[in-house]
Write a protein that holds these residues in place. Structure first.
Motif: not given
Length: 135
Positions: A64-65, A93, A115-117, A126
């Motif tokens: 996600t980032r 996250r 960053s991961l989900a 999610p």
């Protein structure tokens, strides 16, 4: 238990190839992301999310980032060590941290934080992180 050293971590090794470089034989920024992706995928396997399990459960870690600091360039023929580790873990996250170093002299080339989900496919929903990740 020390959260900095007891969390999953892994080091992979990559040789800089022609397709990783520009006309000045310096590594493209996208090539570092490919190397980090390889390390992160193997780190995920160590955490119980191997490729076969992800395929079966349809539960995937999704970036996600990405934050990258480029410190020094890698060049054609360099051997690189990519060290990845699980960082902060929240309810939905988590973060992975990476360092890319030149093997020959241990120069720090790249630092990266992602960053991961976890996402359930095909719905793209999610899901909460496994409780066993809370160190």
């Amino acid at each position: 238990m020390n959260p900095e050293t007891d969390r999953p971590q892994l080091t992979t090794r990559e040789e800089v190839m022609f397709f990783d470089t520009d006309c000045g034989q310096v590594v493209h920024n996208i090539a570092y992301l490919r190397m980090i992706e390889t390390c992160r995928t193997r780190l995920a396997s160590k955490m119980g999310m191997d490729l076969a399990s992800m395929s079966e459960t349809r539960l995937f870690p999704v970036v996600t980032r990405t934050e990258i600091d480029y410190r020094r360039p890698a060049k054609l023929g360099d051997w690189l060590l990519i060290h990845g580790s699980l960082g902060e873990v929240g309810a939905a996250r988590f973060w992975c941290h990476f360092e890319v170093r030149r093997e020959s002299n241990d120069d720090l080339l790249i630092t990266c934080k992602q960053s991961l989900a976890l996402v359930q496919m095909p719905d793209g929903k999610p899901v909460r992180l496994p409780k066993e990740w809370n160190y």
